[in-house]
Design a protein around this motif. Structure first.
Motif, PDB file in Angstrom:
ATOM      1  N   SER A  21      42.771   3.884  81.559  1.00  0.00           N
ATOM      2  CA  SER A  21      42.896   3.670  82.811  1.00  0.00           C
ATOM      3  C   SER A  21      44.191   2.876  83.250  1.00  0.00           C
ATOM      4  O   SER A  21      44.199   2.593  84.339  1.00  0.00           O
ATOM      5  CB  SER A  21      41.662   2.754  83.102  1.00  0.00           C
ATOM      6  OG  SER A  21      41.691   1.471  82.560  1.00  0.00           O
ATOM      7  N   THR A  22      45.057   2.995  82.419  1.00  0.00           N
ATOM      8  CA  THR A  22      46.441   2.345  83.021  1.00  0.00           C
ATOM      9  C   THR A  22      47.088   3.312  83.828  1.00  0.00           C
ATOM     10  O   THR A  22      47.596   4.266  83.348  1.00  0.00           O
ATOM     11  CB  THR A  22      47.229   1.908  81.644  1.00  0.00           C
ATOM     12  OG1 THR A  22      46.315   1.138  80.796  1.00  0.00           O
ATOM     13  CG2 THR A  22      48.331   0.963  82.066  1.00  0.00           C
ATOM     14  N   PRO A  23      47.556   2.967  84.885  1.00  0.00           N
ATOM     15  CA  PRO A  23      48.393   3.817  85.678  1.00  0.00           C
ATOM     16  C   PRO A  23      49.666   3.511  85.482  1.00  0.00           C
ATOM     17  O   PRO A  23      50.064   2.949  84.307  1.00  0.00           O
ATOM     18  CB  PRO A  23      48.295   3.057  87.235  1.00  0.00           C
ATOM     19  CG  PRO A  23      47.848   1.622  86.812  1.00  0.00           C
ATOM     20  CD  PRO A  23      47.113   1.567  85.670  1.00  0.00           C
ATOM     21  N   ASP A  24      50.794   4.264  86.008  1.00  0.00           N
ATOM     22  CA  ASP A  24      52.115   4.069  85.667  1.00  0.00           C
ATOM     23  C   ASP A  24      52.640   2.653  86.027  1.00  0.00           C
ATOM     24  O   ASP A  24      52.090   1.878  86.823  1.00  0.00           O
ATOM     25  CB  ASP A  24      52.870   4.978  86.709  1.00  0.00           C
ATOM     26  CG  ASP A  24      52.832   6.420  86.306  1.00  0.00           C
ATOM     27  OD1 ASP A  24      52.955   6.875  85.160  1.00  0.00           O
ATOM     28  OD2 ASP A  24      52.760   7.378  87.164  1.00  0.00           O
ATOM     29  N   HIS A  45      53.812   8.877  80.576  1.00  0.00           N
ATOM     30  CA  HIS A  45      54.314   7.585  81.128  1.00  0.00           C
ATOM     31  C   HIS A  45      55.969   7.591  80.700  1.00  0.00           C
ATOM     32  O   HIS A  45      56.161   7.231  79.514  1.00  0.00           O
ATOM     33  CB  HIS A  45      53.760   6.251  80.770  1.00  0.00           C
ATOM     34  CG  HIS A  45      52.230   6.170  81.188  1.00  0.00           C
ATOM     35  ND1 HIS A  45      52.139   5.832  82.507  1.00  0.00           N
ATOM     36  CD2 HIS A  45      51.231   6.636  80.980  1.00  0.00           C
ATOM     37  CE1 HIS A  45      50.702   5.896  82.674  1.00  0.00           C
ATOM     38  NE2 HIS A  45      50.221   6.142  81.875  1.00  0.00           N
ATOM     39  N   TRP A  62      49.380   8.923  75.769  1.00  0.00           N
ATOM     40  CA  TRP A  62      49.891   7.906  76.932  1.00  0.00           C
ATOM     41  C   TRP A  62      51.149   7.978  77.346  1.00  0.00           C
ATOM     42  O   TRP A  62      51.614   8.052  78.313  1.00  0.00           O
ATOM     43  CB  TRP A  62      49.436   6.507  76.658  1.00  0.00           C
ATOM     44  CG  TRP A  62      49.512   5.534  77.682  1.00  0.00           C
ATOM     45  CD1 TRP A  62      48.803   5.523  78.718  1.00  0.00           C
ATOM     46  CD2 TRP A  62      50.238   4.620  77.546  1.00  0.00           C
ATOM     47  NE1 TRP A  62      49.185   4.533  79.360  1.00  0.00           N
ATOM     48  CE2 TRP A  62      50.158   3.710  78.811  1.00  0.00           C
ATOM     49  CE3 TRP A  62      51.236   3.866  76.842  1.00  0.00           C
ATOM     50  CZ2 TRP A  62      50.924   2.461  79.244  1.00  0.00           C
ATOM     51  CZ3 TRP A  62      52.016   2.957  77.076  1.00  0.00           C
ATOM     52  CH2 TRP A  62      51.729   2.254  78.091  1.00  0.00           C
ATOM     53  N   VAL A  83      50.338  -4.624  84.698  1.00  0.00           N
ATOM     54  CA  VAL A  83      49.816  -3.695  85.899  1.00  0.00           C
ATOM     55  C   VAL A  83      49.932  -4.516  86.958  1.00  0.00           C
ATOM     56  O   VAL A  83      50.272  -4.193  88.385  1.00  0.00           O
ATOM     57  CB  VAL A  83      48.459  -3.025  85.563  1.00  0.00           C
ATOM     58  CG1 VAL A  83      47.788  -2.315  86.641  1.00  0.00           C
ATOM     59  CG2 VAL A  83      48.758  -1.955  84.536  1.00  0.00           C
TER      60      VAL A  83
END
Length: 201
Positions: free
Chosen positions: A133-136, A164, A160, A112
């Motif tokens: 909480s991991t974004p693209d 993504h 998830w 990230v």
């Protein structure tokens, strides 16, 4: 056997040299594991001309530290970035980073924050807390997961992955948390090798 210094002591990493390697994979093991557990995986990668580096997390293997306290995520990320700096000094291309379990939590954070430093990301047995909480991610990702994983139930990684588009999920029947040490290990290693070579094109 390379070593490097961290604020919590001297850390060890293992390199399985492959002459003429076309790709490099850097592995961050899970809790209680170390680089000495991955000779078979390194051999499988070698046959695909992929060189493996693996870290002994603080307190594990030949690394200094407390085996019951591997470190905070920030400390583990700093250790991973120090290892990646060593690898980049030797590698012909940006390395692919792989993490298993706690190592997957660390690897996701590194990816990230510093996607440009990586050629791709592989996560294995990823805990659900690392996914919420991991974004693209701005790079290609392979997720390998056992359908019968009790430590990190597969439903979280399925959800998830659906959010993504850059993530390729491979599921393994009759397999639990530690895919690289279970009967499916040969298929998992072959899938990872194939994906890494494709990601480096």
């Amino acid at each position: 056997m390379p070593y490097f210094d961290s604020p919590r002591g001297r850390l060890h990493c293992r390199r399985w040299v492959v002459e003429g390697a076309t790709a490099v994979l850097v592995l961050l093991p899970g809790t209680g594991q170390h680089s000495g557990h991955y000779h078979r995986f390194a051999g499988a990668l070698r046959s695909a001309a992929i060189e493996l580096w693996a870290l002994d997390t603080s307190g594990q293997g030949l690394s200094e530290g407390d085996p019951d306290a591997p470190g905070t995520v920030r400390e583990l990320v700093a250790d991973a970035r120090a290892l990646l700096a060593l690898v980049r000094a030797e590698a012909i291309a940006a390395p692919v980073l792989m993490g298993h379990s706690l190592g997957a939590v660390t690897a996701l954070t590194v990816a990230v924050e510093n996607p440009d430093e990586l050629g791709g990301l592989v996560v294995c047995g990823t805990p659900c807390r690392a996914l919420d909480s991991t974004p693209d991610l701005d790079l290609s990702v392979l997720a390998v997961h056992g359908i019968d994983d009790r430590r990190a139930p597969i439903d979280a990684i399925r959800l998830w992955t659906a959010r993504h588009r850059s993530v390729d999920l491979r599921e393994y029947a009759d397999a639990g948390h530690d895919l690289l040490h279970e009967p499916v290990q040969h298929q998992v290693a072959a899938d990872i090798a194939q994906w890494v070579l494709a990601a480096m094109r």
